[in-house]
Design a protein around this motif. Sequence first.
Motif, PDB file in Angstrom:
ATOM      1  N   ILE A   1      68.697  -8.778 -51.147  1.00 39.69           N
ATOM      2  CA  ILE A   1      69.844  -8.333 -50.315  1.00 39.69           C
ATOM      3  C   ILE A   1      70.331  -7.324 -51.468  1.00 39.69           C
ATOM      4  CG2 ILE A   1      71.107 -10.134 -50.664  1.00 39.69           C
ATOM      5  CD1 ILE A   1      71.674  -7.843 -48.114  1.00 39.69           C
TER       6      ILE A   1
ATOM      7  N   PRO B   1      77.360  -8.429 -48.555  1.00 39.62           N
ATOM      8  CA  PRO B   1      77.383  -6.752 -47.969  1.00 39.62           C
ATOM      9  C   PRO B   1      78.391  -7.448 -47.859  1.00 39.62           C
ATOM     10  CG  PRO B   1      75.130  -7.019 -46.976  1.00 39.62           C
ATOM     11  CD  PRO B   1      75.353  -8.595 -47.365  1.00 39.62           C
TER      12      PRO B   1
ATOM     13  N   SER C   1      67.420 -13.338 -46.117  1.00 37.60           N
ATOM     14  CA  SER C   1      69.199 -12.610 -45.303  1.00 37.60           C
ATOM     15  C   SER C   1      69.677 -13.813 -46.538  1.00 37.60           C
ATOM     16  CB  SER C   1      69.009 -13.566 -43.752  1.00 37.60           C
ATOM     17  OG  SER C   1      70.276 -13.790 -43.326  1.00 37.60           O
ATOM     18  N   CYS C   2      71.268 -13.117 -46.212  1.00 40.25           N
ATOM     19  CA  CYS C   2      72.432 -13.457 -47.074  1.00 40.25           C
ATOM     20  C   CYS C   2      73.702 -14.228 -46.190  1.00 40.25           C
ATOM     21  CB  CYS C   2      73.480 -12.220 -47.349  1.00 40.25           C
ATOM     22  SG  CYS C   2      74.827 -11.628 -46.396  1.00 40.25           S
ATOM     23  N   GLY C   3      72.947 -14.641 -44.544  1.00 41.92           N
ATOM     24  CA  GLY C   3      73.365 -15.893 -43.853  1.00 41.92           C
ATOM     25  C   GLY C   3      75.119 -15.381 -42.849  1.00 41.92           C
ATOM     26  N   GLN C   4      75.204 -14.475 -43.395  1.00 39.06           N
ATOM     27  CA  GLN C   4      76.631 -13.957 -43.352  1.00 39.06           C
ATOM     28  C   GLN C   4      76.728 -13.338 -41.315  1.00 39.06           C
ATOM     29  OE1 GLN C   4      79.898 -10.839 -45.483  1.00 39.06           O
ATOM     30  NE2 GLN C   4      77.484 -10.258 -45.337  1.00 39.06           N
TER      31      GLN C   4
ATOM     32  N   CYS D   1      71.202 -12.287 -37.256  1.00 44.92           N
ATOM     33  CA  CYS D   1      70.139 -11.689 -38.724  1.00 44.92           C
ATOM     34  C   CYS D   1      69.763 -13.482 -39.069  1.00 44.92           C
ATOM     35  CB  CYS D   1      70.296 -11.126 -39.793  1.00 44.92           C
ATOM     36  SG  CYS D   1      70.468 -10.770 -41.120  1.00 44.92           S
TER      37      CYS D   1
ATOM     38  N   VAL E   1      74.356  -6.545 -36.921  1.00 47.09           N
ATOM     39  CA  VAL E   1      74.810  -6.706 -37.729  1.00 47.09           C
ATOM     40  C   VAL E   1      75.301  -5.635 -38.385  1.00 47.09           C
ATOM     41  CG1 VAL E   1      73.421  -9.053 -37.297  1.00 47.09           C
ATOM     42  CG2 VAL E   1      72.037  -6.076 -38.726  1.00 47.09           C
ATOM     43  N   ILE E   2      76.030  -6.619 -39.942  1.00 47.87           N
ATOM     44  CA  ILE E   2      76.690  -5.963 -41.040  1.00 47.87           C
ATOM     45  C   ILE E   2      75.757  -5.207 -41.712  1.00 47.87           C
ATOM     46  CG2 ILE E   2      78.204  -5.874 -42.760  1.00 47.87           C
ATOM     47  CD1 ILE E   2      79.179  -8.543 -42.063  1.00 47.87           C
ATOM     48  N   CYS E   3      74.941  -4.934 -42.301  1.00 48.98           N
ATOM     49  CA  CYS E   3      73.982  -4.394 -42.450  1.00 48.98           C
ATOM     50  C   CYS E   3      73.088  -4.533 -42.106  1.00 48.98           C
ATOM     51  CB  CYS E   3      73.918  -5.343 -43.954  1.00 48.98           C
ATOM     52  SG  CYS E   3      72.172  -5.772 -44.984  1.00 48.98           S
TER      53      CYS E   3
ATOM     54  N   LEU F   1      69.528  -5.198 -43.349  1.00 51.24           N
ATOM     55  CA  LEU F   1      68.583  -6.037 -43.466  1.00 51.24           C
ATOM     56  C   LEU F   1      68.464  -6.670 -42.323  1.00 51.24           C
ATOM     57  CD1 LEU F   1      67.781  -8.702 -46.212  1.00 51.24           C
ATOM     58  CD2 LEU F   1      67.944  -9.402 -43.685  1.00 51.24           C
ATOM     59  N   GLY F   2      69.256  -6.792 -41.138  1.00 52.04           N
ATOM     60  CA  GLY F   2      68.748  -7.239 -39.948  1.00 52.04           C
ATOM     61  C   GLY F   2      68.056  -6.354 -39.370  1.00 52.04           C
TER      62      GLY F   2
END
Lengths: 172, 428
Positions: free
Chosen positions: B175, B193, B346-349, B353, B391-393, B395-396
């Motif tokens: 990430i 992110p 996944s950063c989990g935020q 995601c 999602v925010i970034c 990666l999703g």
Amino acid sequence: MSEKNQLAEELKVSVIQGDVKTRIDRWIANYPEENRKSALMPALRIVQETSNGYLTTELMDQIAEYLQVRPIEVYEVATFYSMYQHKPVGRHQICLCTNLSCMLRGSDELLEHIKHKISVTNTGEVSPDGKFSVRKVECAGACGGAPMMWIGKDYHENLTEETIDEILDGLE
Amino acid sequence: MAEVIQNECCYRTNHLENSWDIETYLANGGYEIWKKILAGDLSPAEIIDEVKTSNIRGRGGAGFPTGLKWSFMNRHAPGSKYIVCNSDESEPGTFKDRDIMRFNPHQLVEGMMIAGYVIGACAGYNYIRGEFWEPYKRFTGAIDQAREAGLLGKDILGSGWDFDLFAHLGGGAYICGEETALLESIEGKKGQPRFKPPFPASFGLFGKPTTINNTETLASIPMILAKGGKWFADLGVKNAGGTKCYAVSGHINKPGAYEVRMGTPFADLLELSGGIWKKRKLKAVIPGGSSTAVMPAEAVEGMTMDYDSIAKAGSFLGAGSVMILDETTDMVKSLERLTWFYYDESCGQCTPCREGTGWMYRVVHRIRQGKGRPEDIQLLKEVSGKIMGKVICGLGDAAAIPVESFLKHYEHEFKHYIEHGCSIFDRV
Ligand SMILES: Cc1cc2nc3c(=O)[nH]c(=O)nc-3n(C[C@H](O)[C@H](O)[C@H](O)COP(=O)(O)O)c2cc1C
Ligand code: SF4
Ligand code: FES
């Protein structure tokens, strides 16, 4: 635990002294003065490297104190990134890439070979002689040399069972 | 195959002995542009114009025009500003930046210096993934040499200008290749992110205006300025200039990183990398890294390696990370591995995601174990659809694309597992 670290533990003396301190200070100097916290990741790596390959709460607290941040800020970072370890590891931690390009060229079979070779049943387990442990890792950015593994600071590419044996036998 | 011209830009010195040494770089025109800038013979506006003319698009995966990105920065704004290089290189299949840092680090250093000058930066950081020790040593070795030569540091060559470069090593997190996660990471935080806006150009590293570019993008800059934007543009195609470093891996005879012209036929790249191994047939190609859609062999026929042609054929150029899958590849097993990757990283935020990547992995995993249910295919489609764009970034989306594309082209392999409990290659 090395003798030096054991002593440090007992006396509750910080490991951040001497060479370790010099190395961390060099990193601190790379960032603006008010951003001392930026040296956290290098500090974690350096302390881990010089403390048997894994981080204890005690060590993380010492880093927090040295960088003047709250312990929780250190724990957060230390548990987010996969290169920081929190349990005992072998003297050499074998990091075998099992992502797609390596898988396509046989990394699954190599994992079995390594486990057998170092006499462990599972990843994360330390070999009876304490010399090795093996961990599956994500793509290491060296798929041109798949299958590959990294150990410490070294990449080993285009692996076969034979070359793995040679590499592992060659380590102290 | 017509002769494929190689190594005209980023890898141009890779064949030379000690190519990473400053002597080699200087002997091959290195730091000429930098000296010209210091002598006052090249203005920031001129550089931006030349970069725009070159038609270079960001090599990190998104393909954003670099000249345009640089023009967002106000170099006269007071206070610190930063240039950041993204050498996180963690997208499965990607290994092109590694060879730039190992074999031609000075060209990257010069590129970062030029970019820093254009945006009025006081310093630059190169974020190198933590596993890349050798590239890190080569890069910092190059910085040290440049500093020693007086090309970097305080009052550079008597110009009165201060500028310095540093490296920051990552800790093993895909990430952190996302540019705002990367900034968080340099600040000593978890790589999560940031919500945008504000964009890095106004609120970046340490809260200061920041420009972030990929390694290959920045390493191309000195050549663009040395030979002219038009030279670079003409190497490529209408919609994207230059050469491109392609990382080719998987079931081929000569895996490796190849720098060829943008728009080179896929067939030529395949031939360059030795063709499919073991005299087998091509089954599928993932053309731009694991986050780009898988394409069946028929779809790559006649395709050229550039944004438009790959998009037309149904995928994306991404970071130019070409993964080759031969006819024996189990697509369910391949997708299982990729879904694990996104779940792992996944950063989990964001809930869609964090939960969705785990869900997709578990469903593909149970299909692969022969425990799939008939409704699982529909379920996978629904879950991936619920991540896309919510999602925010990136990666999703990146996690959803493999699932959607593998199902689109190879649904029958998943069905076979569900119906027979084994792959299409196993005897029923
Ligand atoms: C999950 C994720 C991972 C990324 N990884 C990388 C990477 O490893 N290297 C990179 O240059 N860009 C990566 N990017 C793209 C960056 O966010 C950014 O767009 C890029 O560094 C900009 O540089 P460019 O314009 O020169 O391409 C990633 C993006 C996402 C969403
Ligand atoms: S999309 Fe995933 S990786 Fe990106 S910010 Fe949200 S949870 Fe983190
Ligand atoms: S998939 Fe193993 S190094 Fe990239």
